[in-house]
Scaffold this active site. Structure first.
Site, PDB file in Angstrom:
ATOM      1  N   CYS A 134       0.814  -1.215   0.000  1.00 52.59           N
ATOM      2  CA  CYS A 134       0.000   0.000   0.000  1.00 52.59           C
ATOM      3  C   CYS A 134       0.849   1.267   0.000  1.00 52.59           C
ATOM      4  O   CYS A 134       0.532   2.230  -0.703  1.00 52.59           O
ATOM      5  CB  CYS A 134      -0.974  -0.008   1.171  1.00 52.59           C
ATOM      6  SG  CYS A 134      -0.213  -0.290   2.781  1.00 52.59           S
ATOM      7  N   HIS A 150      -2.031   0.757   7.364  1.00 49.72           N
ATOM      8  CA  HIS A 150      -2.438   0.845   5.961  1.00 49.72           C
ATOM      9  C   HIS A 150      -2.213   2.257   5.452  1.00 49.72           C
ATOM     10  O   HIS A 150      -2.315   3.230   6.207  1.00 49.72           O
ATOM     11  CB  HIS A 150      -3.914   0.472   5.832  1.00 49.72           C
ATOM     12  CG  HIS A 150      -4.429   0.434   4.432  1.00 49.72           C
ATOM     13  ND1 HIS A 150      -3.793  -0.250   3.416  1.00 49.72           N
ATOM     14  CD2 HIS A 150      -5.536   1.019   3.858  1.00 49.72           C
ATOM     15  CE1 HIS A 150      -4.472  -0.115   2.299  1.00 49.72           C
ATOM     16  NE2 HIS A 150      -5.530   0.659   2.538  1.00 49.72           N
ATOM     17  N   ASP A 194      -7.427   4.118  -2.698  1.00 49.33           N
ATOM     18  CA  ASP A 194      -7.176   3.112  -1.668  1.00 49.33           C
ATOM     19  C   ASP A 194      -6.721   1.842  -2.372  1.00 49.33           C
ATOM     20  O   ASP A 194      -7.463   1.285  -3.188  1.00 49.33           O
ATOM     21  CB  ASP A 194      -8.451   2.834  -0.861  1.00 49.33           C
ATOM     22  CG  ASP A 194      -8.201   1.931   0.340  1.00 49.33           C
ATOM     23  OD1 ASP A 194      -7.363   1.008   0.243  1.00 49.33           O
ATOM     24  OD2 ASP A 194      -8.844   2.140   1.386  1.00 49.33           O
TER      25      ASP A 194
END
EC number: 3.4.22.-
Length: 322
Positions: free
Chosen positions: A139, A258, A274
């Site tokens: 991420c 995250h 995202d």
């Protein structure tokens, strides 16, 4: 088969009629047994050949990379198998079950889906699960590459996929994403610093504002466990009087962390990325705020303190291209 039968038939001529009948029965059984063994062996051999051919066909026709090596001759990163890869695959599966709910909610709040992407499933997961440092997710690296691509007026997905459509990966971009994550996971390094160094080489810099007569980077931290996402949203949507800005958002909790990203523009709205759900756009900040607060925060399961629902950090970046 014929030669075996002929061999036993010749031997029978040396016996009397009575013996021949008994031997013939015995021989027929032996011949049958040999026939079964030979047929089984041939069948097994044929199955192996067909399986081998199928594997080769799939490998050649369904290769997920546009070529074997990067432009500078590097191969797609892999590492030895670890049992943590199984655990991460299970976690990815759980998160992937939230994809439909998150995406379906976007239109309900006046937003649009620019690109459907999820590192938690499909071909991209298959690529990152191959290395122990990327198996848990990439991420941070994805958000960095997304910001850089967007700042150039391009799409990360045009750079990641051949023709900008899911299918074959462009190995140069895939390798770059994985390598940035791997570099940030090395011992004795700070992942944030690794990303900042990478940004500087790409012409992306931290936004600086004056505080106490000194220029300092805009780094807003806070909590979400009891307050909810209000403080987080204020930090994301604040453009500090400039009217626009790139945001790299870090969420953390008891057991996980995250990264997500956004481009906020007072005139054109919010483009939100995202790595678990894709890229979305809202034409104004208020629509984005309502969606994030009333739908996304729970549908993504990010509100759980056990996951990433305790703390946040929001960094603002500028680009020479903007």
């Amino acid at each position: 088969m014929d030669s075996i039968h002929g061999h036993y038939h010749i031997q029978l001529s040396n016996y009397s009629a009575g013996e021949n009948l008994q031997s013939a029965t015995l021989t027929e059984g032996v011949i049958g047994a040999h026939r079964v063994k030979v047929e089984t062996a041939l069948s097994h051999s044929n199955r192996q050949k067909k399986l081998s051919a199928t594997i080769k066909h799939n490998q050649s026709s369904r290769s997920m990379l546009d070529r074997k090596l990067t432009s500078d001759g590097k191969a797609n990163q892999r590492s030895s198998f670890t049992f943590s890869m199984i655990m991460y695959r299970m976690i990815h599966f759980v998160l992937s079950t939230r994809v439909p709910a998150v995406r379906e909610s976007v239109a309900n709040y006046g937003g649009n889906i620019n690109f459907k992407f999820a590192q938690t499933k499909g071909a991209f997961l298959h690529q990152i699960i191959k290395h122990s440092d990327t198996a848990s997710g990439v991420c941070e690296a994805l958000c960095a590459h997304w910001i850089w691509s967007h700042a150039q007026g391009q799409s990360l997905f045009d750079q990641l996929y051949v023709g900008g459509r899911k299918g074959k990966f462009q190995i140069d971009t895939l390798y770059s994403i994985k390598q940035l994550q791997i570099d940030g996971c090395k011992a004795d390094v700070d992942q944030d610093e690794v990303t900042l160094d990478w940004f500087k080489k790409k012409g992306i810099s931290e936004r600086m504002i004056e505080r106490h007569c000194l220029l300092r980077p805009v780094d807003v931290t806070g909590t979400t466990e009891s307050e909810g996402p209000d403080q987080l949203l204020n930090a994301i949507l604040d453009t500090h009087g400039i009217g626009y800005g790139y945001k790299k958002i870090y969420l953390s909790g008891q057991m996980s962390a995250h990264a997500i990203a956004a481009y906020v523009n007072e005139k054109s709205g919010v483009t939100f990325f995202d790595p678990n759900f894709g890229e979305f756009h809202f034409s104004d900040k208020e629509k984005f705020r309502k969606w994030f607060t009333n739908s996304f925060w729970e549908n993504s399961m990010y509100h759980y303190p056990l996951g990433v629902g305790q703390r946040f950090s929001v960094l603002t970046f500028d680009s020479k291209e903007v």
